[in-house]
Scaffold this motif. Structure first.
Motif, PDB file in Angstrom:
ATOM      1  N   ASP A   1       0.964  -1.170  -0.033  1.00  0.00           N
ATOM      2  CA  ASP A   1      -0.065   0.031  -0.019  1.00  0.00           C
ATOM      3  C   ASP A   1       1.010   1.421   0.177  1.00  0.00           C
ATOM      4  O   ASP A   1       0.519   2.322  -0.036  1.00  0.00           O
ATOM      5  CB  ASP A   1      -1.089  -0.013   1.153  1.00  0.00           C
ATOM      6  N   THR A   2       2.211   1.143   0.166  1.00  0.00           N
ATOM      7  CA  THR A   2       3.107   2.354   0.204  1.00  0.00           C
ATOM      8  C   THR A   2       3.069   2.969  -1.119  1.00  0.00           C
ATOM      9  O   THR A   2       3.196   2.311  -2.261  1.00  0.00           O
ATOM     10  CB  THR A   2       4.434   1.921   0.447  1.00  0.00           C
ATOM     11  N   ALA A   3       2.627   4.211  -1.104  1.00  0.00           N
ATOM     12  CA  ALA A   3       2.588   5.072  -2.255  1.00  0.00           C
ATOM     13  C   ALA A   3       2.434   6.692  -1.740  1.00  0.00           C
ATOM     14  O   ALA A   3       2.080   6.828  -0.958  1.00  0.00           O
ATOM     15  CB  ALA A   3       1.348   4.452  -3.215  1.00  0.00           C
ATOM     16  N   VAL A   4       2.140   7.343  -2.869  1.00  0.00           N
ATOM     17  CA  VAL A   4       1.716   8.841  -2.707  1.00  0.00           C
ATOM     18  C   VAL A   4       0.267   8.919  -3.134  1.00  0.00           C
ATOM     19  O   VAL A   4      -0.198   8.259  -4.266  1.00  0.00           O
ATOM     20  CB  VAL A   4       2.467   9.752  -3.649  1.00  0.00           C
ATOM     21  N   TYR A   5      -0.560   9.219  -2.156  1.00  0.00           N
ATOM     22  CA  TYR A   5      -2.288   9.042  -1.948  1.00  0.00           C
ATOM     23  C   TYR A   5      -2.455  10.601  -2.603  1.00  0.00           C
ATOM     24  O   TYR A   5      -2.121  11.652  -1.816  1.00  0.00           O
ATOM     25  CB  TYR A   5      -2.566   8.624  -0.990  1.00  0.00           C
ATOM     26  N   SER A   6      -3.244  10.507  -3.547  1.00  0.00           N
ATOM     27  CA  SER A   6      -3.860  11.935  -4.054  1.00  0.00           C
ATOM     28  C   SER A   6      -5.278  12.019  -4.122  1.00  0.00           C
ATOM     29  O   SER A   6      -6.113  10.968  -4.590  1.00  0.00           O
ATOM     30  CB  SER A   6      -3.196  12.124  -5.418  1.00  0.00           C
ATOM     31  N   CYS A   7      -5.891  13.065  -3.721  1.00  0.00           N
ATOM     32  CA  CYS A   7      -7.227  13.386  -3.879  1.00  0.00           C
ATOM     33  C   CYS A   7      -7.945  13.850  -5.367  1.00  0.00           C
ATOM     34  O   CYS A   7      -6.879  14.982  -5.783  1.00  0.00           O
ATOM     35  CB  CYS A   7      -7.728  14.200  -2.681  1.00  0.00           C
ATOM     36  N   ASN A   8      -8.766  13.487  -5.923  1.00  0.00           N
ATOM     37  CA  ASN A   8      -9.236  14.119  -7.004  1.00  0.00           C
ATOM     38  C   ASN A   8     -10.881  14.431  -7.005  1.00  0.00           C
ATOM     39  O   ASN A   8     -11.688  13.832  -6.317  1.00  0.00           O
ATOM     40  CB  ASN A   8      -9.297  12.993  -8.234  1.00  0.00           C
ATOM     41  N   ALA A   9     -11.323  15.544  -7.627  1.00  0.00           N
ATOM     42  CA  ALA A   9     -12.411  16.002  -7.753  1.00  0.00           C
ATOM     43  C   ALA A   9     -13.035  16.155  -9.137  1.00  0.00           C
ATOM     44  O   ALA A   9     -12.031  16.708 -10.209  1.00  0.00           O
ATOM     45  CB  ALA A   9     -12.739  17.316  -7.135  1.00  0.00           C
ATOM     46  N   GLN A  10     -13.870  15.597  -9.757  1.00  0.00           N
ATOM     47  CA  GLN A  10     -14.554  15.588 -11.011  1.00  0.00           C
ATOM     48  C   GLN A  10     -15.906  16.002 -11.076  1.00  0.00           C
ATOM     49  O   GLN A  10     -16.837  15.711 -10.339  1.00  0.00           O
ATOM     50  CB  GLN A  10     -14.106  14.307 -11.892  1.00  0.00           C
ATOM     51  N   LEU A  11     -16.403  16.949 -12.173  1.00  0.00           N
ATOM     52  CA  LEU A  11     -17.532  17.222 -12.255  1.00  0.00           C
ATOM     53  C   LEU A  11     -17.962  17.665 -13.683  1.00  0.00           C
ATOM     54  O   LEU A  11     -16.908  18.324 -14.380  1.00  0.00           O
ATOM     55  CB  LEU A  11     -17.756  18.469 -11.658  1.00  0.00           C
ATOM     56  N   LEU A  12     -18.772  16.861 -14.586  1.00  0.00           N
ATOM     57  CA  LEU A  12     -19.164  17.125 -15.871  1.00  0.00           C
ATOM     58  C   LEU A  12     -20.443  17.945 -15.894  1.00  0.00           C
ATOM     59  O   LEU A  12     -21.489  17.490 -15.696  1.00  0.00           O
ATOM     60  CB  LEU A  12     -19.232  15.816 -16.517  1.00  0.00           C
TER      61      LEU A  12
END
Length: 118
Positions: free
Chosen positions: A89-100
């Motif tokens: 599970d080691t990683a860089v975790y990033s948050c994403n927001a999407q809207l169409l």
């Protein structure tokens, strides 16, 4: 100006837990499709979990039963509860927001490092 600020990463032993937070400003997380991605060194970025504007959640097979994505509309924050962590599970975790809407709105946070030691 839209900002997604992740926090909660760190170093944890295998089997431990962490809770990641993604605090949003400039958008309302309740109307966006929100997601957590991760990228390990030398690997492609992968989708970990998502929560739709309607509240439906999906989790990658690799984290099913261990990770849980959730959303607090009052705090305008999305969380990723990670239990039974594994070294993979080691990683860089990033948050994403999407809207169409009339066009695609797509925003990313800066990422937070999660390191799981054996």
């Amino acid at each position: 100006q839209v900002q997604l600020v992740e926090s909660g990463g760190g170093l944890v032993q295998a089997g431990g837990s962490l809770r990641l937070s993604c605090a949003a400003s400039g958008i309302l997380v309740r109307i966006y499709d929100m997601a957590w991605y991760r990228q390990a060194p030398g690997m492609q970025r992968e989708l970990v979990a998502s929560i739709s504007s309607g509240g439906s959640t999906n989790h990658a097979d690799s984290v099913q039963g261990r990770f849980t994505i959730s959303r607090d509309n009052a705090k305008n924050t999305v969380y990723l509860q990670m239990n039974s962590l594994k070294t993979e599970d080691t990683a860089v975790y990033s948050c994403n927001a999407q809207l169409l809407l009339n066009r695609r709105y797509d925003y990313w946070g800066q990422g937070t490092q999660v390191t799981v030691s054996s």
